[in-house]
Design a protein around this motif. Structure first.
Motif, PDB file in Angstrom:
ATOM      1  N   ILE A  34     -23.953 -15.414  36.247  1.00  8.65           N
ATOM      2  CA  ILE A  34     -22.590 -14.993  36.573  1.00  8.65           C
ATOM      3  C   ILE A  34     -22.633 -13.581  37.134  1.00  8.65           C
ATOM      4  O   ILE A  34     -23.204 -12.672  36.526  1.00  8.65           O
ATOM      5  N   TYR A  35     -22.026 -13.401  38.291  1.00  5.12           N
ATOM      6  CA  TYR A  35     -21.984 -12.084  38.932  1.00  5.12           C
ATOM      7  C   TYR A  35     -20.531 -11.746  39.262  1.00  5.12           C
ATOM      8  O   TYR A  35     -19.767 -12.593  39.732  1.00  5.12           O
ATOM      9  N   SER A  36     -20.141 -10.499  39.027  1.00  3.86           N
ATOM     10  CA  SER A  36     -18.770 -10.067  39.310  1.00  3.86           C
ATOM     11  C   SER A  36     -18.793  -8.806  40.157  1.00  3.86           C
ATOM     12  O   SER A  36     -19.772  -8.063  40.153  1.00  3.86           O
ATOM     13  N   THR A  37     -17.701  -8.559  40.896  1.00  2.57           N
ATOM     14  CA  THR A  37     -17.678  -7.454  41.856  1.00  2.57           C
ATOM     15  C   THR A  37     -16.734  -6.318  41.488  1.00  2.57           C
ATOM     16  O   THR A  37     -16.421  -5.485  42.318  1.00  2.57           O
ATOM     17  N   GLY A  38     -16.281  -6.257  40.263  1.00  2.16           N
ATOM     18  CA  GLY A  38     -15.391  -5.170  39.854  1.00  2.16           C
ATOM     19  C   GLY A  38     -15.268  -5.162  38.337  1.00  2.16           C
ATOM     20  O   GLY A  38     -15.673  -6.111  37.656  1.00  2.16           O
ATOM     21  N   TRP A  39     -14.692  -4.091  37.781  1.00  5.01           N
ATOM     22  CA  TRP A  39     -14.665  -3.982  36.324  1.00  5.01           C
ATOM     23  C   TRP A  39     -13.755  -5.030  35.688  1.00  5.01           C
ATOM     24  O   TRP A  39     -14.079  -5.578  34.630  1.00  5.01           O
ATOM     25  N   GLN A  40     -12.616  -5.348  36.315  1.00  5.42           N
ATOM     26  CA  GLN A  40     -11.753  -6.389  35.762  1.00  5.42           C
ATOM     27  C   GLN A  40     -12.429  -7.755  35.878  1.00  5.42           C
ATOM     28  O   GLN A  40     -12.349  -8.585  34.978  1.00  5.42           O
ATOM     29  N   GLN A  41     -13.126  -7.965  37.005  1.00  4.97           N
ATOM     30  CA  GLN A  41     -13.858  -9.206  37.191  1.00  4.97           C
ATOM     31  C   GLN A  41     -15.013  -9.311  36.198  1.00  4.97           C
ATOM     32  O   GLN A  41     -15.394 -10.409  35.784  1.00  4.97           O
ATOM     33  N   GLN A  42     -15.579  -8.154  35.817  1.00  7.91           N
ATOM     34  CA  GLN A  42     -16.656  -8.140  34.825  1.00  7.91           C
ATOM     35  C   GLN A  42     -16.158  -8.674  33.483  1.00  7.91           C
ATOM     36  O   GLN A  42     -16.874  -9.407  32.788  1.00  7.91           O
ATOM     37  N   ILE A  43     -14.937  -8.327  33.123  1.00  9.64           N
ATOM     38  CA  ILE A  43     -14.343  -8.819  31.876  1.00  9.64           C
ATOM     39  C   ILE A  43     -14.168 -10.336  31.949  1.00  9.64           C
ATOM     40  O   ILE A  43     -14.432 -11.062  30.975  1.00  9.64           O
ATOM     41  N   ILE A  44     -13.746 -10.820  33.117  1.00  2.77           N
ATOM     42  CA  ILE A  44     -13.604 -12.267  33.314  1.00  2.77           C
ATOM     43  C   ILE A  44     -14.971 -12.936  33.212  1.00  2.77           C
ATOM     44  O   ILE A  44     -15.108 -14.025  32.632  1.00  2.77           O
ATOM     45  N   ALA A  45     -16.011 -12.289  33.759  1.00  2.00           N
ATOM     46  CA  ALA A  45     -17.367 -12.832  33.690  1.00  2.00           C
ATOM     47  C   ALA A  45     -17.813 -12.984  32.237  1.00  2.00           C
ATOM     48  O   ALA A  45     -18.427 -14.000  31.862  1.00  2.00           O
TER      49      ALA A  45
ATOM     50  N   ILE B 273     -19.788 -24.233  24.602  1.00  2.00           N
ATOM     51  CA  ILE B 273     -20.067 -25.646  24.873  1.00  2.00           C
ATOM     52  C   ILE B 273     -21.566 -25.902  25.061  1.00  2.00           C
ATOM     53  O   ILE B 273     -21.973 -26.953  25.554  1.00  2.00           O
ATOM     54  N   GLY B 274     -22.394 -24.919  24.668  1.00  2.00           N
ATOM     55  CA  GLY B 274     -23.827 -25.124  24.637  1.00  2.00           C
ATOM     56  C   GLY B 274     -24.566 -24.912  25.931  1.00  2.00           C
ATOM     57  O   GLY B 274     -25.705 -25.389  26.088  1.00  2.00           O
ATOM     58  N   LYS B 275     -23.977 -24.164  26.880  1.00  2.00           N
ATOM     59  CA  LYS B 275     -24.662 -23.882  28.143  1.00  2.00           C
ATOM     60  C   LYS B 275     -25.137 -22.425  28.155  1.00  2.00           C
ATOM     61  O   LYS B 275     -24.420 -21.514  27.750  1.00  2.00           O
ATOM     62  N   LYS B 276     -26.367 -22.224  28.646  1.00  2.00           N
ATOM     63  CA  LYS B 276     -26.931 -20.884  28.729  1.00  2.00           C
ATOM     64  C   LYS B 276     -26.379 -20.150  29.941  1.00  2.00           C
ATOM     65  O   LYS B 276     -26.540 -20.605  31.071  1.00  2.00           O
ATOM     66  N   ALA B 277     -25.734 -19.031  29.723  1.00  2.00           N
ATOM     67  CA  ALA B 277     -25.140 -18.250  30.811  1.00  2.00           C
ATOM     68  C   ALA B 277     -25.618 -16.808  30.726  1.00  2.00           C
ATOM     69  O   ALA B 277     -25.623 -16.206  29.650  1.00  2.00           O
ATOM     70  N   ILE B 278     -26.031 -16.257  31.854  1.00  2.00           N
ATOM     71  CA  ILE B 278     -26.520 -14.884  31.935  1.00  2.00           C
ATOM     72  C   ILE B 278     -25.647 -14.090  32.899  1.00  2.00           C
ATOM     73  O   ILE B 278     -25.465 -14.495  34.053  1.00  2.00           O
ATOM     74  N   ILE B 279     -25.099 -12.977  32.420  1.00  2.00           N
ATOM     75  CA  ILE B 279     -24.289 -12.106  33.274  1.00  2.00           C
ATOM     76  C   ILE B 279     -25.211 -11.129  33.981  1.00  2.00           C
ATOM     77  O   ILE B 279     -25.956 -10.381  33.340  1.00  2.00           O
ATOM     78  N   LEU B 280     -25.183 -11.118  35.295  1.00  2.00           N
ATOM     79  CA  LEU B 280     -26.002 -10.198  36.075  1.00  2.00           C
ATOM     80  C   LEU B 280     -25.331  -8.832  36.142  1.00  2.00           C
ATOM     81  O   LEU B 280     -24.109  -8.749  36.308  1.00  2.00           O
ATOM     82  N   PRO B 281     -26.091  -7.750  36.034  1.00  2.00           N
ATOM     83  CA  PRO B 281     -25.504  -6.417  36.229  1.00  2.00           C
ATOM     84  C   PRO B 281     -24.910  -6.302  37.631  1.00  2.00           C
ATOM     85  O   PRO B 281     -25.375  -6.966  38.559  1.00  2.00           O
ATOM     86  N   SER B 282     -23.904  -5.480  37.756  1.00  2.00           N
ATOM     87  CA  SER B 282     -23.243  -5.309  39.061  1.00  2.00           C
ATOM     88  C   SER B 282     -24.079  -4.401  39.948  1.00  2.00           C
ATOM     89  O   SER B 282     -23.683  -3.293  40.304  1.00  2.00           O
TER      90      SER B 282
END
Length: 256
Positions: A124-135, A145-154
């Motif tokens: 998951i990649y986001s382009t702003g601080w509010q979008q980061q919260i959504i990420a 639900i048992g899925k592996k998700a990794i948030i990428l640094p901006s």
């Protein structure tokens, strides 16, 4: 006189210099109204005579009358903004959320859900601080639900390296307000060139942008301004509701 109406009426007669001047005047009428003819000419890198000729094209006697019309336009804009702030935020938000549910019900999610089933890792990649919260909210929803998700640094480098490290059928979710982030667009194109097996999913604001056009799956959310804000702040409630709807439906698909 209505300056905006005069511009629309006479725009066919404008040359490129006229268009540049008019663009600034309509966007910043208050600032322009406080400048002298010489100051305005220097700011826009045009001659004083160019501004005077534009005034004539608009049906004005000269720069003094143009400054008066700019002051009038400033007052009208302030009045419109005050009216907009008085609109019912609750009603606007309710309408947007109802439209989000209606929009979601019209989606065909079969292919997306099948790709989610096959994905070992979801990035998951986001382009702003509010979008980061959504990420972060999206990643948490996948975890439930048992899925592996990794948030990428901006950071641009993180996206650049992704195309070489992901496995076949992994997925990348990009969350962007406008969907026109030039830097990310360039990196997404590079990723596709290196690894065209990576499935791209975009969540962007309601107007489709270039990120959506590059995506395998694109979803859109609406925003509405906060009534109390003077800094163009908006609520992203629609994005959270859209995520909840997606996760709920995917949970049904998985038999959870």
């Amino acid at each position: 006189m209505n300056l905006e109406a005069a511009v629309m009426k006479n725009k066919e007669a404008f040359n490129e210099t006229d268009k540049a001047i008019v663009s600034y005047l309509l966007q910043y009428p208050e600032a322009a109204s406080k400048l002298s003819l010489m100051e305005l000419a220097q700011k826009l890198y045009v001659s004083k005579s160019a501004i005077f000729r534009l005034s004539k094209k608009l049906g004005l006697s000269g720069f003094s009358e143009l400054k008066f019309e700019l002051s009038e336009l400033t007052a009208k804009k302030a009045q419109r903004e005050k009216y907009a702030q008085g609109l019912d935020f609750d009603a606007n938000l309710q309408k947007i959320l109802e439209e989000t549910v209606k929009y979601f019900k019209g989606l065909n999610l079969t292919d997306l859900f099948n790709d989610l089933d096959r994905a070992e890792t979801i990035y998951i990649y986001s382009t702003g601080w509010q979008q980061q919260i959504i990420a972060e909210y999206l990643a948490h929803s996948f975890f439930l639900i048992g899925k592996k998700a990794i948030i990428l640094p901006s950071a641009r480098d993180e996206v650049s390296m992704l195309g070489r490290s992901v496995k076949t059928n992994d997925m990348l979710f990009v969350i962007s307000f406008g969907g026109f982030n030039k830097t990310i667009l360039e990196e997404l194109k590079k990723i596709d060139a290196v690894n065209n097996q990576l499935k791209l999913v975009s969540l962007t604001s309601w107007q489709p942008g270039k990120i959506a056009s590059l995506s395998n799956y694109s979803f859109f959310f609406k925003t509405t301004p906060f009534q109390f804000s003077n800094q163009n702040a908006v609520t992203f409630s629609s994005a959270y509701v859209l995520i909840d709807l997606l996760m709920n439906e995917y949970g049904k698909h998985c038999g959870l």
